[in-house]
Design a protein around this motif. Structure first.
Motif, short mmCIF file in Angstrom:
data_model
loop_
_atom_site.label_atom_id
_atom_site.label_comp_id
_atom_site.label_asym_id
_atom_site.label_seq_id
_atom_site.Cartn_x
_atom_site.Cartn_y
_atom_site.Cartn_z
N ASP A 14 22.91 -29.46 37.43
CA ASP A 14 24.03 -28.60 37.80
C ASP A 14 24.48 -27.75 36.61
OD1 ASP A 14 23.93 -29.66 40.33
OD2 ASP A 14 25.63 -31.02 40.03
N ARG B 56 22.05 -24.90 36.16
CA ARG B 56 22.23 -23.87 37.19
C ARG B 56 23.43 -22.99 36.90
NH1 ARG B 56 20.70 -26.87 42.88
NH2 ARG B 56 18.48 -26.96 42.46
N VAL B 57 24.53 -23.57 36.45
CA VAL B 57 25.71 -22.77 36.10
C VAL B 57 25.40 -21.85 34.93
CG1 VAL B 57 28.04 -22.92 35.14
CG2 VAL B 57 27.40 -24.38 37.05
N ARG C 118 23.35 -18.92 36.20
CA ARG C 118 24.17 -17.93 36.91
C ARG C 118 25.04 -17.13 35.93
NH1 ARG C 118 24.71 -22.24 40.84
NH2 ARG C 118 26.76 -22.73 40.06
N ARG C 119 25.55 -17.79 34.89
CA ARG C 119 26.37 -17.09 33.90
C ARG C 119 25.55 -16.02 33.18
NH1 ARG C 119 27.93 -21.18 30.89
NH2 ARG C 119 29.68 -21.62 32.23
N ASP D 195 29.42 -15.26 46.76
CA ASP D 195 30.22 -16.23 47.50
C ASP D 195 31.04 -17.10 46.55
OD1 ASP D 195 27.75 -17.26 46.71
OD2 ASP D 195 27.95 -18.97 48.06
N PRO E 209 32.40 -20.23 46.24
CA PRO E 209 32.22 -21.58 45.70
C PRO E 209 31.29 -21.66 44.50
CG PRO E 209 31.92 -21.58 48.09
CD PRO E 209 32.03 -20.15 47.65
N ARG E 210 30.27 -20.81 44.45
CA ARG E 210 29.30 -20.88 43.34
C ARG E 210 29.38 -19.65 42.44
NH1 ARG E 210 23.78 -20.97 45.11
NH2 ARG E 210 24.44 -19.29 46.45
N ARG E 211 30.29 -18.75 42.72
CA ARG E 211 30.33 -17.46 42.03
C ARG E 211 30.65 -17.60 40.54
NH1 ARG E 211 34.45 -13.72 44.56
NH2 ARG E 211 35.86 -15.26 43.74
#
Length: 143
Positions: A41, A44-45, A48-49, A126, A128-130
């Motif tokens: 997790d 993944r964050v 995305r960052r 979206d 929640p994961r933005r």
């Protein structure tokens, strides 16, 4: 009671020791699985960052190119598909873009003043994961 050879029977003690060992192995395995999921997790964050930062930089570059072509450019909403980001179609959201970059260019109030380019990148869009990354650049005064 003793067995025929004179040794006591300890079958129950062996079974209990095996059960204790199995419980310890299960607990250790559970902790390792939790650590693995937490690490995944976190990666993944971070991914995305970084993608949001790169999209914001691309938005700044896009704004500069548009301002060079059209001096009265004020900004836009740039929706980017999964294919444009190099993602497989299976990872794409069911509907809508995979990323949204909002570009806003503040027009100067007087001739020769600096312009401010504000870029906001949302990846994925979206909530929640933005991950939202904002970049602001001051374009120097025109001579």
């Amino acid at each position: 009671m003793r067995a025929a050879r004179g040794k006591p029977r300890r079958r129950g003690l062996t079974a209990a020791a095996v059960l204790v060992c199995l419980m310890v192995v299960t607990l250790v395995s559970g902790v390792l699985v939790k650590l693995g999921v937490a690490y995944r997790d976190q990666v993944r964050v971070q991914e995305r960052r970084l993608q949001a930062e790169w999209l914001a930089e691309s938005g700044v570059d896009r704004a500069f190119a548009r301002m060079a072509a059209k001096p009265d450019y004020t900004g836009e909403r740039w929706e980017i598909s999964a294919e444009a980001l190099g993602q497989p179609a299976s990872l794409a959201p069911e509907k809508g873009p995979s990323a949204v970059v909002t570009i806003r260019v503040d027009r100067p109030s007087a001739q020769g003043e600096a312009r401010i380019v504000r870029v906001q990148a949302d990846y994925p869009p979206d909530p929640p994961r933005r991950i939202r990354y904002t970049r602001e650049v001051v374009v120097p005064k025109t001579p």
